[in-house]
Design a protein around this motif. Sequence first.
Motif, PDB file in Angstrom:
ATOM      1  N   ARG A  59      -1.172   4.593  -1.157  1.00  0.00           N
ATOM      2  CA  ARG A  59      -2.499   4.561  -0.524  1.00  0.00           C
ATOM      3  C   ARG A  59      -2.470   5.326   0.796  1.00  0.00           C
ATOM      4  O   ARG A  59      -1.559   5.145   1.604  1.00  0.00           O
ATOM      5  CB  ARG A  59      -2.933   3.120  -0.247  1.00  0.00           C
ATOM      6  CG  ARG A  59      -2.905   2.231  -1.444  1.00  0.00           C
ATOM      7  CD  ARG A  59      -4.149   2.397  -2.245  1.00  0.00           C
ATOM      8  NE  ARG A  59      -4.123   1.441  -3.346  1.00  0.00           N
ATOM      9  CZ  ARG A  59      -4.915   1.515  -4.370  1.00  0.00           C
ATOM     10  NH1 ARG A  59      -5.812   2.463  -4.427  1.00  0.00           N
ATOM     11  NH2 ARG A  59      -4.834   0.643  -5.331  1.00  0.00           N
ATOM     12  N   ARG A  60      -3.472   6.145   1.017  1.00  0.00           N
ATOM     13  CA  ARG A  60      -3.530   6.936   2.254  1.00  0.00           C
ATOM     14  C   ARG A  60      -3.599   6.073   3.506  1.00  0.00           C
ATOM     15  O   ARG A  60      -3.022   6.397   4.524  1.00  0.00           O
ATOM     16  CB  ARG A  60      -4.740   7.864   2.233  1.00  0.00           C
ATOM     17  CG  ARG A  60      -4.615   8.982   1.257  1.00  0.00           C
ATOM     18  CD  ARG A  60      -5.877   9.836   1.308  1.00  0.00           C
ATOM     19  NE  ARG A  60      -5.842  10.802   0.238  1.00  0.00           N
ATOM     20  CZ  ARG A  60      -5.673  12.098   0.427  1.00  0.00           C
ATOM     21  NH1 ARG A  60      -5.566  12.580   1.624  1.00  0.00           N
ATOM     22  NH2 ARG A  60      -5.647  12.908  -0.597  1.00  0.00           N
ATOM     23  N   GLN A  82       2.027   1.871  -3.471  1.00  0.00           N
ATOM     24  CA  GLN A  82       0.970   2.425  -4.310  1.00  0.00           C
ATOM     25  C   GLN A  82       0.520   3.817  -3.872  1.00  0.00           C
ATOM     26  O   GLN A  82      -0.339   4.415  -4.510  1.00  0.00           O
ATOM     27  CB  GLN A  82      -0.237   1.479  -4.306  1.00  0.00           C
ATOM     28  CG  GLN A  82       0.066   0.127  -4.901  1.00  0.00           C
ATOM     29  CD  GLN A  82      -1.058  -0.872  -4.674  1.00  0.00           C
ATOM     30  OE1 GLN A  82      -2.007  -0.614  -3.938  1.00  0.00           O
ATOM     31  NE2 GLN A  82      -0.938  -2.024  -5.309  1.00  0.00           N
ATOM     32  N   ALA A  86       0.833  -1.205   0.000  1.00  0.00           N
ATOM     33  CA  ALA A  86       0.000   0.000   0.000  1.00  0.00           C
ATOM     34  C   ALA A  86       0.871   1.261   0.000  1.00  0.00           C
ATOM     35  O   ALA A  86       0.526   2.258  -0.649  1.00  0.00           O
ATOM     36  CB  ALA A  86      -0.931  -0.005   1.208  1.00  0.00           C
TER      37      ALA A  86
END
Length: 124
Positions: free
Chosen positions: A67-68, A65, A62
Amino acid sequence: MKINTLKSLSIAAILFGTLTVFSGGRALFGDAEAQAAVGNAVGFVLWFNFLAGFAYVLVGAALWQGRRWAVWGAGALALATALVAAGFGLHIMSGGAFEMRTVGAMTIRLTFWLTVFAVAPRIR
Protein backbone atom coordinates in the motif's frame (compact mmCIF):
# COMPACT_ATOMS: atom_id res chain seq x y z
CA MET A 1 15.46 -8.90 -3.84
CA LYS A 2 13.25 -5.81 -3.48
CA ILE A 3 10.18 -7.82 -2.57
CA ASN A 4 12.08 -9.84 0.04
CA THR A 5 13.41 -6.66 1.66
CA LEU A 6 9.96 -5.09 1.79
CA LYS A 7 8.46 -8.29 3.18
CA SER A 8 11.22 -8.44 5.79
CA LEU A 9 10.52 -4.85 6.84
CA SER A 10 6.82 -5.59 7.09
CA ILE A 11 7.39 -8.73 9.18
CA ALA A 12 9.75 -6.78 11.45
CA ALA A 13 7.15 -4.03 11.88
CA ILE A 14 4.39 -6.52 12.68
CA LEU A 15 6.54 -8.40 15.19
CA PHE A 16 7.79 -5.15 16.71
CA GLY A 17 4.20 -3.95 17.06
CA THR A 18 2.96 -7.21 18.54
CA LEU A 19 5.76 -7.25 21.12
CA THR A 20 5.16 -3.57 21.89
CA VAL A 21 1.44 -4.12 22.52
CA PHE A 22 2.17 -7.17 24.66
CA SER A 23 4.87 -5.55 26.81
CA GLY A 24 3.01 -2.24 27.09
CA GLY A 25 -0.20 -4.04 27.97
CA ARG A 26 1.52 -5.99 30.72
CA ALA A 27 3.04 -2.80 32.11
CA LEU A 28 -0.25 -0.93 32.00
CA PHE A 29 -2.78 -3.63 32.81
CA GLY A 30 -0.77 -6.51 34.30
CA ASP A 31 -0.58 -7.69 37.85
CA ALA A 32 1.32 -5.77 40.52
CA GLU A 33 4.52 -7.70 39.83
CA ALA A 34 4.46 -6.85 36.12
CA GLN A 35 3.78 -3.19 36.87
CA ALA A 36 6.53 -3.05 39.50
CA ALA A 37 9.04 -4.45 36.99
CA VAL A 38 8.51 -1.34 34.87
CA GLY A 39 10.28 0.82 37.44
CA ASN A 40 10.27 4.56 36.81
CA ALA A 41 8.24 4.44 33.63
CA VAL A 42 7.04 7.76 32.27
CA GLY A 43 3.28 7.53 31.81
CA PHE A 44 2.87 9.38 28.51
CA VAL A 45 5.76 7.43 26.95
CA LEU A 46 4.34 4.12 28.13
CA TRP A 47 0.86 4.93 26.78
CA PHE A 48 2.25 6.22 23.48
CA ASN A 49 4.33 3.10 22.95
CA PHE A 50 1.41 0.82 23.80
CA LEU A 51 -0.98 2.58 21.42
CA ALA A 52 1.66 3.00 18.71
CA GLY A 53 2.17 -0.78 18.77
CA PHE A 54 -1.22 -1.19 17.11
CA ALA A 55 -0.16 1.29 14.42
CA TYR A 56 3.10 -0.66 13.92
CA VAL A 57 1.05 -3.76 13.10
CA LEU A 58 -1.24 -1.80 10.78
CA VAL A 59 1.62 -0.14 8.89
CA GLY A 60 3.50 -3.45 8.76
CA ALA A 61 0.47 -5.13 7.17
CA ALA A 62 0.13 -2.27 4.71
CA LEU A 63 3.81 -2.62 3.78
CA TRP A 64 3.25 -6.33 3.19
CA GLN A 65 0.38 -5.48 0.84
CA GLY A 66 2.40 -2.80 -0.94
CA ARG A 67 0.00 0.00 0.00
CA ARG A 68 1.31 3.44 -0.92
CA TRP A 69 0.14 5.00 2.33
CA ALA A 70 2.33 2.61 4.35
CA VAL A 71 5.40 4.76 3.63
CA TRP A 72 3.59 7.84 4.95
CA GLY A 73 2.39 5.80 7.90
CA ALA A 74 6.01 4.95 8.68
CA GLY A 75 6.88 8.64 8.41
CA ALA A 76 4.02 9.57 10.72
CA LEU A 77 5.19 6.97 13.25
CA ALA A 78 8.75 8.33 13.05
CA LEU A 79 7.50 11.90 13.55
CA ALA A 80 5.20 10.95 16.44
CA THR A 81 8.01 8.97 18.07
CA ALA A 82 10.39 11.92 17.68
CA LEU A 83 7.86 14.24 19.31
CA VAL A 84 7.30 11.88 22.22
CA ALA A 85 11.07 11.41 22.55
CA ALA A 86 11.47 15.19 22.70
CA GLY A 87 8.85 15.37 25.44
CA PHE A 88 10.62 12.55 27.22
CA GLY A 89 13.88 14.47 26.92
CA LEU A 90 12.24 17.52 28.50
CA HIS A 91 10.92 15.29 31.28
CA ILE A 92 14.47 14.04 31.94
CA MET A 93 16.00 17.54 31.78
CA SER A 94 13.45 18.80 34.30
CA GLY A 95 14.61 16.16 36.77
CA GLY A 96 11.83 13.64 36.26
CA ALA A 97 12.40 10.01 37.18
CA PHE A 98 12.97 7.63 34.25
CA GLU A 99 14.46 4.31 33.25
CA MET A 100 17.60 4.37 31.12
CA ARG A 101 16.22 1.45 29.09
CA THR A 102 13.47 3.80 27.89
CA VAL A 103 16.12 6.00 26.28
CA GLY A 104 17.41 2.96 24.40
CA ALA A 105 13.93 1.78 23.46
CA MET A 106 12.92 5.18 22.10
CA THR A 107 16.16 5.36 20.12
CA ILE A 108 15.49 1.94 18.59
CA ARG A 109 11.88 2.84 17.75
CA LEU A 110 12.82 6.13 16.13
CA THR A 111 15.70 4.58 14.17
CA PHE A 112 13.48 1.73 12.95
CA TRP A 113 10.69 3.97 11.66
CA LEU A 114 13.07 6.50 10.11
CA THR A 115 14.75 3.60 8.32
CA VAL A 116 11.44 2.20 7.07
CA PHE A 117 10.36 5.67 5.92
CA ALA A 118 13.65 6.16 4.06
CA VAL A 119 14.04 2.69 2.59
CA ALA A 120 10.49 1.54 1.74
CA PRO A 121 9.92 3.98 -1.16
CA ARG A 122 13.13 2.81 -2.84
CA ILE A 123 12.21 -0.86 -2.71
CA ARG A 124 8.46 -0.59 -3.25
